[in-house]
Design a protein around this motif. Sequence first.
Motif: not given
Length: 117
Positions: A49-53, A78-87, A106-111
């Motif tokens: 999980l890549i959290d860009l916040s 495995g899988k990867s996902v990106i979340c919390n990216a700014s516009s 959009a969110t870490r929870e969703e990721a």
Amino acid sequence: MSIYETEQNGDILILIPHFGAGEFRYRDFHMASSSMQRDLASKEIKGLLIDLSDAFYFGSEFIGMMIVFSKAVRKHGGKSVICNASSQMLEVLGTMNMSKIVPIVATREEALQTLTV
């Protein structure tokens, strides 16, 4: 400040980059990237999980790093996902067609939900 921090949630590794434009040296970036690749070589990591916040800027080096990390996780099924990216980041990721390589949510929870399905 470190270039990134990591957290572990079961077999999911969470990567939280901490940088903006010009805030890291190229050498430090590559050392941190190499360290992360070693961590991802573990067959115990099934999700990234890549959290860009906390990342306020990234260039092609970081996008390349995300691709390399995602491929490393895929090698073990495995899988990867990106979340919390700014516009602004979403715009860059869209231009680079990143969503074809790594889902962007959009969110870490969703990721986390995406990775555990």
